[in-house]
Design an enzyme around this catalytic site. Structure first.
Site, PDB file in Angstrom:
ATOM      1  N   GLU A  10      38.743  39.451  49.723  1.00  0.00           N
ATOM      2  CA  GLU A  10      37.792  37.477  49.927  1.00  0.00           C
ATOM      3  C   GLU A  10      40.016  37.831  50.350  1.00  0.00           C
ATOM      4  OE1 GLU A  10      35.591  36.943  49.912  1.00  0.00           O
ATOM      5  OE2 GLU A  10      34.086  38.082  48.805  1.00  0.00           O
ATOM      6  N   CYS A  15      40.445  29.650  47.436  1.00  0.00           N
ATOM      7  CA  CYS A  15      41.127  29.948  47.958  1.00  0.00           C
ATOM      8  C   CYS A  15      39.098  28.365  49.224  1.00  0.00           C
ATOM      9  CB  CYS A  15      39.894  31.257  48.493  1.00  0.00           C
ATOM     10  SG  CYS A  15      38.721  31.961  46.796  1.00  0.00           S
ATOM     11  N   GLU A  62      30.864  38.983  48.184  1.00  0.00           N
ATOM     12  CA  GLU A  62      30.518  39.124  46.724  1.00  0.00           C
ATOM     13  C   GLU A  62      29.163  38.533  45.545  1.00  0.00           C
ATOM     14  OE1 GLU A  62      34.537  38.833  46.241  1.00  0.00           O
ATOM     15  OE2 GLU A  62      34.770  40.583  44.685  1.00  0.00           O
ATOM     16  N   ASN A  98      44.684  33.213  41.237  1.00  0.00           N
ATOM     17  CA  ASN A  98      44.291  32.061  41.128  1.00  0.00           C
ATOM     18  C   ASN A  98      42.809  31.417  39.862  1.00  0.00           C
ATOM     19  OD1 ASN A  98      43.043  33.235  42.868  1.00  0.00           O
ATOM     20  ND2 ASN A  98      42.091  31.595  43.646  1.00  0.00           N
TER      21      ASN A  98
HETATM   22  O1  TXE Z   1      49.150  36.949  46.647  1.00  0.00           O
HETATM   23  P1  TXE Z   1      48.997  38.741  47.348  1.00  0.00           P
HETATM   24  P2  TXE Z   1      50.155  35.702  46.046  1.00  0.00           P
HETATM   25  C1  TXE Z   1      47.181  32.844  49.340  1.00  0.00           C
HETATM   26  C2  TXE Z   1      47.917  31.424  48.922  1.00  0.00           C
HETATM   27  C3  TXE Z   1      48.986  31.672  48.284  1.00  0.00           C
HETATM   28  C4  TXE Z   1      49.647  33.043  48.937  1.00  0.00           C
HETATM   29  C5  TXE Z   1      50.474  34.141  48.182  1.00  0.00           C
HETATM   30  O2  TXE Z   1      48.105  31.175  49.979  1.00  0.00           O
HETATM   31  O3  TXE Z   1      50.036  31.014  47.888  1.00  0.00           O
HETATM   32  O4  TXE Z   1      48.816  33.449  49.365  1.00  0.00           O
HETATM   33  O5  TXE Z   1      50.089  34.414  47.131  1.00  0.00           O
HETATM   34  C6  TXE Z   1      48.385  42.112  44.855  1.00  0.00           C
HETATM   35  N1  TXE Z   1      49.373  46.445  47.762  1.00  0.00           N
HETATM   36  N2  TXE Z   1      46.382  33.187  48.432  1.00  0.00           N
HETATM   37  O6  TXE Z   1      51.796  36.572  46.739  1.00  0.00           O
HETATM   38  O7  TXE Z   1      50.555  38.914  47.254  1.00  0.00           O
HETATM   39  C7  TXE Z   1      49.279  41.310  44.411  1.00  0.00           C
HETATM   40  O8  TXE Z   1      49.949  42.246  42.782  1.00  0.00           O
HETATM   41  C8  TXE Z   1      48.150  45.860  46.885  1.00  0.00           C
HETATM   42  C9  TXE Z   1      45.025  32.931  48.852  1.00  0.00           C
HETATM   43  O9  TXE Z   1      49.814  36.144  44.959  1.00  0.00           O
HETATM   44  O10 TXE Z   1      47.836  38.420  48.479  1.00  0.00           O
HETATM   45  C10 TXE Z   1      47.820  40.279  43.334  1.00  0.00           C
HETATM   46  O11 TXE Z   1      47.389  40.983  42.463  1.00  0.00           O
HETATM   47  N3  TXE Z   1      48.008  45.408  46.178  1.00  0.00           N
HETATM   48  C11 TXE Z   1      43.880  33.405  47.944  1.00  0.00           C
HETATM   49  C12 TXE Z   1      47.047  41.183  44.551  1.00  0.00           C
HETATM   50  O12 TXE Z   1      47.909  41.581  45.654  1.00  0.00           O
HETATM   51  C13 TXE Z   1      49.088  44.683  46.570  1.00  0.00           C
HETATM   52  C14 TXE Z   1      43.997  34.432  46.362  1.00  0.00           C
HETATM   53  C15 TXE Z   1      47.642  39.396  45.287  1.00  0.00           C
HETATM   54  O13 TXE Z   1      48.872  38.982  45.830  1.00  0.00           O
HETATM   55  C16 TXE Z   1      50.055  43.883  46.803  1.00  0.00           C
HETATM   56  C17 TXE Z   1      45.415  34.458  46.131  1.00  0.00           C
HETATM   57  C18 TXE Z   1      49.941  45.582  47.544  1.00  0.00           C
HETATM   58  N4  TXE Z   1      51.048  45.537  49.023  1.00  0.00           N
HETATM   59  C19 TXE Z   1      46.664  34.176  47.307  1.00  0.00           C
HETATM   60  N5  TXE Z   1      50.934  43.683  47.567  1.00  0.00           N
HETATM   61  C20 TXE Z   1      42.869  32.909  48.017  1.00  0.00           C
HETATM   62  N6  TXE Z   1      42.386  31.919  49.246  1.00  0.00           N
HETATM   63  O14 TXE Z   1      42.271  33.063  47.141  1.00  0.00           O
HETATM   64  C21 TXE Z   1      50.176  41.551  46.539  1.00  0.00           C
HETATM   65  N7  TXE Z   1      49.309  42.844  45.771  1.00  0.00           N
END
Ligand code: TXE
Length: 452
Positions: free
Chosen positions: A230, A264, A432, A132
């Site tokens: 976060e 977020c 942070e 994001n």
């Molecule tokens: O998040 P992920 P996604 C929320 C928001 C969004 C949903 C899914 O609702 O629609 O999450 O987003 C890495 N071990 N937020 O799928 O999967 C992944 O490669 C280690 C809110 O993008 O959590 C990426 O770099 N790392 C939030 C990062 O984690 C892993 C911001 C985030 O991915 C992993 C983003 C694993 N097993 C999403 N699996 C906010 N509120 O700011 C994935 N990743």
């Protein structure tokens, strides 16, 4: 799994670049390089590390337009926002460039000798970044980590790696030693997980979904590895009857629709005191209609597309059983567009509880101050929030009563590099930014020197 990742421009829906998907061997090689680079970095004079970070800041400043253009293409951020984000990275670098010379320990009075503490770097820090805000969120981790004497391996999100990759190149251009700050592109389950499981990564910073963050924390616990999280949010924007309603209504769209709601800190619940509920919705509707959704490359655009087709489907799913009050406009075409949407909701509704991560706001009425605090706290999350009132005592009481890490009175500010940022409850662990962030990338060592 393919050995490349295809990047898609969210404003056009068209693929435009392939980038490498790193395997385990590449991650391990990056971590090994970071271990070696960290030893030399930590051994430098503090002023040399400070100078290196200032040089990095100047190089980023000189590339703001290029970084912003990459974010427009890769993430669909409006150009004005993307420029702000790139400049913010330079500001974060400048701010924490002061840290190496200010990691001041203590001298503690004890009997029989001299006792002092040192802030020792962890060694190698692994940083996992979501899609994001690819540049800014990356910088909140890698900058203070470097300032404290660590090396960093950073994994950007699969969908949005380009600005992080470029920042890694700019670090080298600025003269940072090879291996000190490495960006490894790939999947979370391989690269991100390796940060968790590799014994030489001594701290992990994760920003993303609460679900994955919980797994990352569990993995780090098994390795006795500290982790900063976060995570998601469902922040409330609370409008009291005594507020400046015109100002509150004019600013409400930006507080939730900025970055197409993929924030977020999005104020995705709008709590309005019942006595002014109808009046407030009347004021809100023109403000939402005036919110300009369109070509991210245009300086007049307030909001671009959503990040992907599948994310657009997820966001649209939230409207299936929702009571839509009114919507703004969005372009047609092949981009992942979604019109800003205002929904009338009740506290138990899915739209009032779950993070949508899209341009949808749920409006709920409340009866009095106690009811406002109760409703604001009625989710698993606790990241940000705003409250609007002209009553000072009420502002203090409500700000103390809402269980969120970042609150703002009569404005919607969430992120300033000089102030701490982070969530309570399911929104995260640790903070942070702010004056203490570099210290969070160190562990305290106590040394006693006997004098007798
Ligand atoms: O998040 P992920 P996604 C929320 C928001 C969004 C949903 C899914 O609702 O629609 O999450 O987003 C890495 N071990 N937020 O799928 O999967 C992944 O490669 C280690 C809110 O993008 O959590 C990426 O770099 N790392 C939030 C990062 O984690 C892993 C911001 C985030 O991915 C992993 C983003 C694993 N097993 C999403 N699996 C906010 N509120 O700011 C994935 N990743």
């Amino acid at each position: 799994m393919s050995d490349t990742i295809t990047l898609v421009n969210p404003a056009t829906g068209r693929a435009f670049r392939e980038i490498p998907r790193a395997g385990l061997a590449e991650v391990d090689a990056a971590i090994a390089g970071a271990v070696a680079a960290q030893r030399a970095w930590a051994a430098l004079a503090p002023v040399a590390r400070a100078d290196a970070l200032r040089a990095f800041a100047r190089v980023v400043e000189a590339h703001v337009d290029e970084l912003a253009a990459l974010e427009v293409e890769n993430s669909g951020h409006p150009i004005g926002s993307a420029r702000w984000e790139a400049s913010h990275v330079a500001q974060v670098l400048n701010y924490y460039a002061a840290a190496p010379e200010r990691l001041i320990g203590q001298q503690i009075p004890v009997a029989g000798g001299l006792d002092v503490t040192f802030h020792e770097p962890y060694g190698v820090v692994g940083i996992i970044v979501p899609w994001n805000f690819p540049m800014t969120i990356a910088s909140w981790g890698f900058v203070p980590a470097l300032a404290a004497g660590n090396a960093v391996v950073l994994k950007p999100a699969e969908l949005t790696p380009l600005t992080a990759v470029r920042l890694g190149e700019l670090a080298l251009e600025a003269g940072l030693p090879a291996g000190l700050f490495q960006v490894v592109t790939g999947s979370g389950s391989v690269v991100g997980q390796r940060f968790v499981s590799h014994p030489d990564v001594r701290k992990v910073v994760f920003t993303g979904s609460t679900e994955v963050g919980t797994d990352v924390a569990a993995g780090c616990a098994r390795m006795l590895k500290p982790v900063t999280l976060e995570l998601g949010g469902k922040s409330a924007n609370i409008v009291f009857a005594d507020a400046d309603l015109e100002r509150a209504a004019a600013s409400a769209p930006g507080s939730v629709f900025d970055n197409a709601g993929q924030d977020c800190c999005a104020r995705s619940r709008l709590l309005v005191e019942r006595s002014v509920y109808d009046r407030f919705l009347e004021l809100l509707e023109p403000a939402v209609q005036a919110w300009r959704v369109g070509d991210p490359a245009s300086p007049d655009t307030d909001m671009g597309p959503l990040i992907s087709a599948s994310h657009r489907d997820t966001v649209a799913g939230f409207l299936d059983d929702a009571d839509v009050a009114f919507r703004g406009a969005a372009p047609g075409g092949d981009g992942f567009w979604f019109a800003p949407t205002v929904v009338l909701a009740s506290p138990g509704d899915r739209i009032a509880q779950d993070e949508v991560f899209g341009p949808v706001v749920a409006v709920l009425p409340f009866d009095d101050e106690a009811d406002a605090i109760r409703l604001a706290n009625d989710t698993i999350y606790g990241l940000a929030g705003s409250l609007w009132t002209e009553n000072l005592g009420r502002a203090v009481r409500v700000a103390r009563g809402v269980k969120s890490g970042v609150l703002s009175v009569n404005s919607h500010s969430s992120v300033r590099y000089a102030t701490p940022f982070g969530g309570m409850k399911a929104s995260g662990l640790g903070r942070e930014l702010g004056p203490d962030a570099a210290e969070h990338f160190t562990e305290t060592k106590n040394v006693f020197f006997a004098t007798d």
